[in-house]
Motif scaffolding. Structure first.
Motif, PDB file in Angstrom:
ATOM      1  N   UNK A 381      45.963  28.716  50.703  1.00  0.00           N
ATOM      2  CA  UNK A 381      45.942  28.321  51.864  1.00  0.00           C
ATOM      3  C   UNK A 381      44.619  26.872  52.011  1.00  0.00           C
ATOM      4  N   UNK A 382      43.542  27.940  51.652  1.00  0.00           N
ATOM      5  CA  UNK A 382      41.734  26.930  51.971  1.00  0.00           C
ATOM      6  C   UNK A 382      41.454  26.023  50.628  1.00  0.00           C
ATOM      7  N   UNK A 383      42.577  25.696  49.463  1.00  0.00           N
ATOM      8  CA  UNK A 383      42.490  25.272  48.767  1.00  0.00           C
ATOM      9  C   UNK A 383      41.520  25.130  48.050  1.00  0.00           C
ATOM     10  N   UNK A 384      41.251  26.250  47.472  1.00  0.00           N
ATOM     11  CA  UNK A 384      39.945  26.786  46.716  1.00  0.00           C
ATOM     12  C   UNK A 384      40.477  28.007  45.301  1.00  0.00           C
ATOM     13  N   UNK A 385      39.784  27.196  44.264  1.00  0.00           N
ATOM     14  CA  UNK A 385      39.675  27.426  42.999  1.00  0.00           C
ATOM     15  C   UNK A 385      38.605  27.921  42.534  1.00  0.00           C
ATOM     16  N   UNK A 386      38.287  28.669  41.336  1.00  0.00           N
ATOM     17  CA  UNK A 386      37.381  28.821  40.163  1.00  0.00           C
ATOM     18  C   UNK A 386      37.373  27.780  39.114  1.00  0.00           C
ATOM     19  N   UNK A 387      35.961  26.359  38.974  1.00  0.00           N
ATOM     20  CA  UNK A 387      36.762  25.639  38.037  1.00  0.00           C
ATOM     21  C   UNK A 387      34.954  25.569  37.421  1.00  0.00           C
ATOM     22  N   UNK A 388      35.559  25.454  35.809  1.00  0.00           N
ATOM     23  CA  UNK A 388      35.057  26.112  34.603  1.00  0.00           C
ATOM     24  C   UNK A 388      34.536  24.286  34.119  1.00  0.00           C
ATOM     25  N   UNK A 389      32.564  24.397  33.587  1.00  0.00           N
ATOM     26  CA  UNK A 389      32.800  23.524  33.887  1.00  0.00           C
ATOM     27  C   UNK A 389      31.232  23.826  32.166  1.00  0.00           C
ATOM     28  N   UNK A 390      31.169  22.756  30.721  1.00  0.00           N
ATOM     29  CA  UNK A 390      30.515  22.751  29.759  1.00  0.00           C
ATOM     30  C   UNK A 390      29.469  22.130  30.754  1.00  0.00           C
ATOM     31  N   UNK A 391      28.151  21.874  31.148  1.00  0.00           N
ATOM     32  CA  UNK A 391      27.450  21.629  31.567  1.00  0.00           C
ATOM     33  C   UNK A 391      27.586  20.934  33.316  1.00  0.00           C
ATOM     34  N   UNK A 392      28.292  19.480  32.926  1.00  0.00           N
ATOM     35  CA  UNK A 392      28.838  18.851  34.522  1.00  0.00           C
ATOM     36  C   UNK A 392      30.220  18.656  33.828  1.00  0.00           C
ATOM     37  N   UNK A 393      30.763  18.997  32.950  1.00  0.00           N
ATOM     38  CA  UNK A 393      32.197  18.311  32.224  1.00  0.00           C
ATOM     39  C   UNK A 393      33.163  19.281  32.912  1.00  0.00           C
ATOM     40  N   UNK A 394      33.901  19.589  33.749  1.00  0.00           N
ATOM     41  CA  UNK A 394      35.580  20.295  33.753  1.00  0.00           C
ATOM     42  C   UNK A 394      36.079  20.677  31.904  1.00  0.00           C
ATOM     43  N   UNK A 395      36.003  21.613  32.040  1.00  0.00           N
ATOM     44  CA  UNK A 395      37.277  22.302  30.854  1.00  0.00           C
ATOM     45  C   UNK A 395      38.379  21.551  31.557  1.00  0.00           C
ATOM     46  N   UNK A 396      38.971  20.731  29.777  1.00  0.00           N
ATOM     47  CA  UNK A 396      40.297  21.328  29.971  1.00  0.00           C
ATOM     48  C   UNK A 396      41.248  21.771  29.033  1.00  0.00           C
ATOM     49  N   UNK A 397      40.416  22.506  28.975  1.00  0.00           N
ATOM     50  CA  UNK A 397      41.634  23.809  28.067  1.00  0.00           C
ATOM     51  C   UNK A 397      41.622  25.141  29.167  1.00  0.00           C
ATOM     52  N   UNK A 398      41.922  25.998  28.952  1.00  0.00           N
ATOM     53  CA  UNK A 398      42.053  27.210  29.631  1.00  0.00           C
ATOM     54  C   UNK A 398      41.011  28.812  28.731  1.00  0.00           C
ATOM     55  N   UNK A 399      40.613  29.722  29.356  1.00  0.00           N
ATOM     56  CA  UNK A 399      38.989  30.765  29.011  1.00  0.00           C
ATOM     57  C   UNK A 399      39.779  31.480  27.432  1.00  0.00           C
ATOM     58  N   UNK A 400      41.609  31.457  27.558  1.00  0.00           N
ATOM     59  CA  UNK A 400      42.240  31.593  26.132  1.00  0.00           C
ATOM     60  C   UNK A 400      42.127  31.109  24.901  1.00  0.00           C
ATOM     61  N   UNK A 401      41.650  30.047  25.671  1.00  0.00           N
ATOM     62  CA  UNK A 401      41.419  28.754  24.751  1.00  0.00           C
ATOM     63  C   UNK A 401      40.918  27.908  23.905  1.00  0.00           C
ATOM     64  N   UNK A 402      39.409  27.981  25.034  1.00  0.00           N
ATOM     65  CA  UNK A 402      38.580  27.236  25.048  1.00  0.00           C
ATOM     66  C   UNK A 402      37.398  28.434  23.708  1.00  0.00           C
TER      67      UNK A 402
END
Length: 417
Positions: A381-402
């Motif tokens: 509802x608040x459109x919030x989520x946890x985004x993971x980044x390497x430096x300033x670059x968003x990761x395109x793999x999940x925590x179980x893959x990267x």
């Protein structure tokens, strides 16, 4: 050289008498087929050990031609037994598509989906593009079952897309293209031409946006959005101004497979249909004649790489600076883990060393997704989520893959979209 060709002339066009233009065609060289077979076997092997019945995997298995018939039967059974009350619109649509591809009657699931889509509407004019993904799947499924009843739903959906002002999303754009391509070719005889004009306009806008995300090496968006985008660009009746070099895309995908990028079962399910010359428009036409288990030709196993037991150090930061959230924080910890560990191990070690880094995950079709850190949870509802980044670059793999590298700085940033 013998090749398996992606020249997708759909039965839909043949049925409607619509002429087809020559599309960009691409192929997997025969010598590279073991690579494709290898990731398919990897995807199919995930079925037995997974408690999460993933309809996307069954669709990919059936479009490609399953090797492991027991896994195919098991996944079909699990999806037949699934409770529709627990599913989102997109999940329900995928389940119907998966059962259809297995030549199973989806029962009342189609009528349930129809009712849900009849009452669907975007929350606002700037609703995030990803919120159209599930409804796109629903329209594709309903189009394949009863296009006449789907026409008013698809019309309202298309008009909502034209009015939407949120940033473009490749995955959603690809699914929109597949859904409205189905509707474009199945507009009931005698219907007003306005429907075709509307669908053409949305398709044109969408494929133009997809084509703008084609990189120099042929990858579309990122490597994991490329599979769906390939499906979309191979069937759309509206061609983008920028010419798509399908073979360049295919060659880059094969290079990424060689690099081991496709090890997550869901990522394989997204790319496999395009590698086999299929799209989701082919689902109603899958042949389910009894067959025998085929032993695929697999790539030669790579030479074992000497491994070292040494540890690496990963700098891990959790950050919440969103106003209106009860607690703001920015905490950093250095974590030592075995080389080759996935990011999830880093998070678990950080949590073990410091309770501030406590986290929770939710299981998704892509694997575990971090839903809460330090008792701050994502909120749709608040459109919030946890985004993971390497430096300033968003990761395109999940925590179980990267897999982080030594001295990498990983940040979990509480973000609003």
């Amino acid at each position: 050289m013998t090749r398996v060709t992606l020249q997708h002339l759909t039965l839909l066009w043949a049925m409607t008498g619509t002429s087809t233009q020559t599309r960009s065609s691409c192929s997997v060289p025969l010598a590279e087929q073991p690579l494709v077979n290898g990731i398919q076997v990897l995807m199919e092997s995930s079925v037995v050990n997974s408690a999460f019945p993933n309809p996307s995997i069954l669709i990919a298995m059936n479009l490609a031609g399953a090797y492991n018939l027991e896994a195919q039967k098991l996944l079909t059974y699990k999806l037949m037994a699934s409770n529709t009350a627990d599913l989102t619109i997109g999940q329900l649509a995928l389940t119907i598509m998966a059962l259809t591809s297995s030549c199973r009657d989806p029962g009342n699931r189609v009528s349930i989906l129809q009712r849900q889509m009849e009452s669907w509407a975007p929350a606002s004019l700037n609703t995030h593009a990803s919120s159209f993904y599930g409804p796109s799947l629903a329209i594709l499924v309903l189009c394949q079952n009863n296009p006449e009843k789907t026409l008013p739903i698809a019309t309202r959906f298309a008009k909502s897309l034209l009015a939407n002002s949120s940033p473009f999303n490749v995955d959603t754009g690809a699914m929109v293209t597949l859904a409205l391509t189905c509707m474009y070719h199945k507009i009931p005889v005698g219907s007003e031409e306005d429907y075709r004009v509307l669908f053409s306009q949305v398709l044109k806008n969408t494929v133009e946006n997809i084509s703008m995300r084609i990189q120099d090496n042929g990858i579309i968006g990122d490597i994991y959005s490329t599979g769906l985008a390939m499906q979309a660009l191979s069937v759309t009746p509206e061609r983008p101004n920028k010419e798509w070099n399908c073979q360049k895309t295919m060659d880059s995908v094969l290079d990424e497979i060689k690099e081991g990028k496709f090890h997550n079962p869901m990522s394989i399910a997204q790319i496999l249909p395009s590698l086999k010359g299929k799209t989701y428009l082919d689902v109603p036409h899958v042949s389910c004649s009894p067959g025998h288990e085929v032993q695929p030709t697999l790539p030669n196993p790579p030479s074992p790489v000497p491994t070292s037991a040494y540890n690496i150090t990963v700098k891990y930061t959790i950050n919440n600076q969103l106003r209106g959230v009860e607690r703001l924080f920015n905490e950093t910890i250095n974590v030592s883990v075995k080389r080759g560990s996935v990011l999830l191990v880093v998070l678990e070690e950080a949590q073990r060393e410091n309770p501030t880094f406590k986290f929770e995950t939710t299981m998704t079709s892509w694997g575990p997704m971090v839903s809460s850190i330090n008792n701050i949870a994502e909120n749709v509802n608040h459109k919030t989520y946890w985004q993971f980044l390497s430096g300033k670059t968003p990761l395109n793999e999940g925590v179980a893959d990267y897999k982080p590298f030594n001295h990498e700085h990983i940040t979990a940033n509480f973000t609003q979209y």
